[in-house]
Structure formats: C-alpha cells, structure tokens
Design a protein around this motif. Structure first.
Motif, PDB file in Angstrom:
ATOM      1  N   GLY A  67      -1.869   3.775  -1.344  1.00 23.55           N
ATOM      2  CA  GLY A  67      -0.860   3.762  -2.398  1.00 23.55           C
ATOM      3  C   GLY A  67      -1.397   4.210  -3.751  1.00 23.55           C
ATOM      4  N   TYR A  84       2.796   0.845  -6.294  1.00 21.32           N
ATOM      5  CA  TYR A  84       1.828   1.060  -7.371  1.00 21.32           C
ATOM      6  C   TYR A  84       2.342   1.930  -8.513  1.00 21.32           C
ATOM      7  N   LYS A 131       0.811  -1.222   0.000  1.00 18.78           N
ATOM      8  CA  LYS A 131       0.000   0.000   0.000  1.00 18.78           C
ATOM      9  C   LYS A 131       0.843   1.271   0.000  1.00 18.78           C
ATOM     10  N   SER A 132       2.020   1.190  -0.605  1.00 16.94           N
ATOM     11  CA  SER A 132       2.871   2.371  -0.727  1.00 16.94           C
ATOM     12  C   SER A 132       2.851   2.858  -2.171  1.00 16.94           C
ATOM     13  N   LEU A 133       3.223   4.100  -2.359  1.00 17.02           N
ATOM     14  CA  LEU A 133       3.315   4.656  -3.699  1.00 17.02           C
ATOM     15  C   LEU A 133       4.307   3.853  -4.542  1.00 17.02           C
ATOM     16  N   GLU A 134       5.390   3.405  -3.928  1.00 18.90           N
ATOM     17  CA  GLU A 134       6.396   2.620  -4.636  1.00 18.90           C
ATOM     18  C   GLU A 134       5.809   1.302  -5.154  1.00 18.90           C
TER      19      GLU A 134
END
Length: 169
Positions: free
Chosen positions: A154, A74, A69-72
């Motif tokens: 994310g 997705y 659930k992190s930006l990295e």
C-alpha cells in the motif's frame, strides 16, 4: 616561475572565498545550496557531532475502513509523504531533535498504480511543508529513487533520514 606567481593569488582568493564557510563550520552545520530547488547540494558536519540514522518510514494507515495494505488505506503520494514526514518528526522529537537537524534524506518512491507514474510533484508538495520554509529553512542533501516495490504493497513512498546532534557548548 610565472605559473607559480600566478597560482599564489588564485590560491589566496580561493582560501578567502572559503573563509565564510569555514567560520560557519566552527559553530555548526554548513549547508551549501545551488539555486532555488529546496535541497542542499552539500552539507558539512563539524567534528564532534553525533550522527543519528533513522530507519525508512512509510505512512501509517490513514483510512482504517479501507482494505489492509491497500492504496486506499494509505492515501496518495502527497498524503503518504506528509504522513511519513510526520512520523519522522515524531521519532526525532523522542531523540530531542527536530527536522532542522536532518542532514540527509533518501526517498524511495513507487509509481501510483492508477497512473503508472511517480508523483514527484505530490511528494514535493508535502516535502516543502517541512523543508525550505521560513520557519524551518535548513535543507538536507536528498536523493529520490524510483523503485519497483516497497515492503508494504500500500505504500507509494518510504523515507529514511540522517540527522546530526551538535555537541553541547
């Protein structure tokens, strides 16, 4: 009486101008455009068509080694938009539909936490790979919304679409 006589030709001209759209509507979906921006300004759906509403879809995880659930996990807005559209395309295919059957789209966007800005340009780069191309020129009506957050922290984008299945002849 003069006003009435003046209105008759104007009404006749308006009716004649609408005839091409009416003729197109008899055989299928009519998409009205205004300018070069790759969305329709209006879409007419003929009677007897089936409407299909797809739930909002975000991108699946792109990097399984990144924190959940992190930006990295997705990717950026462009990557997430492309992945979301690929998911939508897959769901439509299960229903024997394609992206050309999409008549309406809502795009919910969150500002990238790194830049504190919506990446509208990144979304458009991915969107225009699917809509307004020579291979797939059919444009939906579309709205894009800035929202405070999405259900998955994310996600920078979530897309929902409405598609139409024309009756078989």
């Amino acid at each position: 009486m003069r006003l009435f006589k003046a209105l008759i030709p104007a009404t006749a001209l308006a009716t004649l101008a609408a005839l091409p759209a009416l003729a197109q509507a008899e055989g299928g979906i009519v998409r009205h455009g205004d300018g070069k921006f790759p969305i329709s300004t209006a879409v007419e759906v003929p009677a007897g068509a089936t409407t299909i509403y797809l739930s909002g879809m975000g991108a699946p995880v792109q990097d399984k080694t990144a924190p959940p659930k992190s930006l990295e996990a997705y990717g950026d807005t462009q990557a997430q938009t492309l992945a979301s559209l690929q998911r939508i395309e897959g769901e439509l295919k299960k229903l024997n539909l394609t992206m050309s059957d999409v008549v309406q789209m809502h795009i919910y966007m969150v500002a990238d936490p790194r830049t504190k800005q919506l990446d509208f340009a990144g979304m458009m780069k991915a969107y225009t790979q699917y809509f307004g191309t020579e291979k797939q020129p059919n444009l939906p009506v579309r709205s894009a919304f800035a929202v405070a957050q999405l259900a998955n922290p994310g996600w920078l984008i979530e897309i929902e679409v409405t598609a139409v299945r024309l009756p078989k002849k």
